[in-house]
Write an enzyme that holds these catalytic residues in place. Sequence first.
Site, PDB file in Angstrom:
ATOM      1  N   CYS A   6     -14.104  29.391 -14.918  1.00  0.00           N
ATOM      2  CA  CYS A   6     -13.480  28.903 -13.680  1.00  0.00           C
ATOM      3  C   CYS A   6     -14.126  27.572 -13.277  1.00  0.00           C
ATOM      4  O   CYS A   6     -15.329  27.522 -13.013  1.00  0.00           O
ATOM      5  CB  CYS A   6     -13.630  29.940 -12.569  1.00  0.00           C
ATOM      6  SG  CYS A   6     -13.124  29.275 -10.968  1.00  0.00           S
ATOM      7  N   CYS A  37     -16.142  27.644  -9.835  1.00  0.00           N
ATOM      8  CA  CYS A  37     -17.305  28.492  -9.594  1.00  0.00           C
ATOM      9  C   CYS A  37     -18.593  27.677  -9.589  1.00  0.00           C
ATOM     10  O   CYS A  37     -18.696  26.658 -10.279  1.00  0.00           O
ATOM     11  CB  CYS A  37     -17.391  29.577 -10.670  1.00  0.00           C
ATOM     12  SG  CYS A  37     -16.456  31.062 -10.224  1.00  0.00           S
ATOM     13  N   HIS A  42     -16.304  33.431  -6.413  1.00  0.00           N
ATOM     14  CA  HIS A  42     -15.004  33.353  -7.079  1.00  0.00           C
ATOM     15  C   HIS A  42     -13.870  34.102  -6.367  1.00  0.00           C
ATOM     16  O   HIS A  42     -12.722  33.711  -6.439  1.00  0.00           O
ATOM     17  CB  HIS A  42     -15.125  33.879  -8.516  1.00  0.00           C
ATOM     18  CG  HIS A  42     -13.854  33.752  -9.280  1.00  0.00           C
ATOM     19  ND1 HIS A  42     -13.427  32.548  -9.810  1.00  0.00           N
ATOM     20  CD2 HIS A  42     -12.871  34.662  -9.564  1.00  0.00           C
ATOM     21  CE1 HIS A  42     -12.253  32.730 -10.403  1.00  0.00           C
ATOM     22  NE2 HIS A  42     -11.904  33.997 -10.271  1.00  0.00           N
ATOM     23  N   HIS A  86      -9.624  31.119  -7.796  1.00  0.00           N
ATOM     24  CA  HIS A  86     -10.789  30.778  -6.952  1.00  0.00           C
ATOM     25  C   HIS A  86     -10.282  30.154  -5.629  1.00  0.00           C
ATOM     26  O   HIS A  86      -9.505  29.208  -5.657  1.00  0.00           O
ATOM     27  CB  HIS A  86     -11.676  29.786  -7.707  1.00  0.00           C
ATOM     28  CG  HIS A  86     -13.017  29.618  -7.090  1.00  0.00           C
ATOM     29  ND1 HIS A  86     -14.190  29.958  -7.719  1.00  0.00           N
ATOM     30  CD2 HIS A  86     -13.380  29.161  -5.861  1.00  0.00           C
ATOM     31  CE1 HIS A  86     -15.215  29.699  -6.929  1.00  0.00           C
ATOM     32  NE2 HIS A  86     -14.743  29.210  -5.790  1.00  0.00           N
ATOM     33  N   HIS A 130      -9.186  28.085  -2.752  1.00  0.00           N
ATOM     34  CA  HIS A 130      -9.135  26.629  -2.598  1.00  0.00           C
ATOM     35  C   HIS A 130      -7.942  26.217  -1.744  1.00  0.00           C
ATOM     36  O   HIS A 130      -6.999  26.982  -1.574  1.00  0.00           O
ATOM     37  CB  HIS A 130      -9.043  25.951  -3.973  1.00  0.00           C
ATOM     38  CG  HIS A 130      -7.751  26.211  -4.697  1.00  0.00           C
ATOM     39  ND1 HIS A 130      -7.488  27.398  -5.343  1.00  0.00           N
ATOM     40  CD2 HIS A 130      -6.645  25.446  -4.851  1.00  0.00           C
ATOM     41  CE1 HIS A 130      -6.285  27.350  -5.880  1.00  0.00           C
ATOM     42  NE2 HIS A 130      -5.742  26.180  -5.592  1.00  0.00           N
TER      43      HIS A 130
HETATM   44 ZN   LIG Z   1     -14.301  30.663  -9.638  1.00  0.00          ZN
END
Ligand SMILES: [Zn+2]
Length: 308
Positions: free
Chosen positions: A42, A45, A94, A145, A147
Amino acid sequence: MAELRLNEITKEQILIVENRSKRPKDFKTCQEKVNVSFKENCPFCCGNEELTPPEVYRDSENWNVRVVENKFPILNSQGKIKGYHYVLIEGRHHSRNIHEMSKEEFLNVTKAFVKVSEMLYQKDDVEYVQLFKNYKKEAGASLEHPHSQIIAINKMPEKINRTLEKSKKYFEKNSECLLCKTINYEIQHEKRIIHLDNDFIVYSPYASIYPYEIAILPLEHRSSLLNMNDEEIEKLSDIIQETIKSLINNVGDVPYNLYFDFIKEEKEYYHYQVRICPRLSIHAGFEIATGLFTNIVSPETSACILAF
Ligand SMILES: [Zn+2]
Ligand SMILES: [Zn+2]
């Protein structure tokens, strides 16, 4: 029985067709929830910072929130229509989403919204800044994740221009901000109020396109998020987080779009708001063809269910 409602500003028509058989629990998603703090591949992360495009903002050395350029921007610095497209990574963890974050964690996110908007509005080639979040794939998110996104553009979008014009005309005619008037009306009539305190009103808009659509407005007239003091940012952060918690607790862990509708400067005719649009129904052939949106949960029912 269907009821036709009109959004006076956008002229969108909404058909409220309350479907009593479909109660909130029917929307609840039963997907197995991933709960991991770190995923090796990811890019957002913590520990994988080198996987992202260049960083434009971080709140501290051991960051809580980072803002980076979007890997696939819809706008760049070339051409007649240009701008900036950023991704705001909401935390190091995450799978901790807004409703699961502590107050402090989400406050870091809200502070970054304000800071990065201020940064972008200082640029000569920026006319308009839009902050938004797509939660889950069904609402347009491409990465798991947590955002949000920030897009700054060198040309005012026509929809925003029209809203500005209409708000200005309304003010000139009535010597009152249209949304200040709406707030007073909603307080008097109560039936669409989700939450009311000394600083904010949260309500289900009369002509909601989406089931459980939510508007958050400051009671005091304010057009912009820029130049807010720490106390104001904290209050805004708390009300957004509490509202999202109420949506998730009462309707389920549903996909939603959240966006901020604000302008650069204070104007007596423009009132900022935060909108949350859960994405529980898909606009299909009829809506695309006629521009007539069907909403199966009336704003009045929605307010009863979401009240906090
Ligand atoms: Zn992540
Ligand atoms: Zn106002």
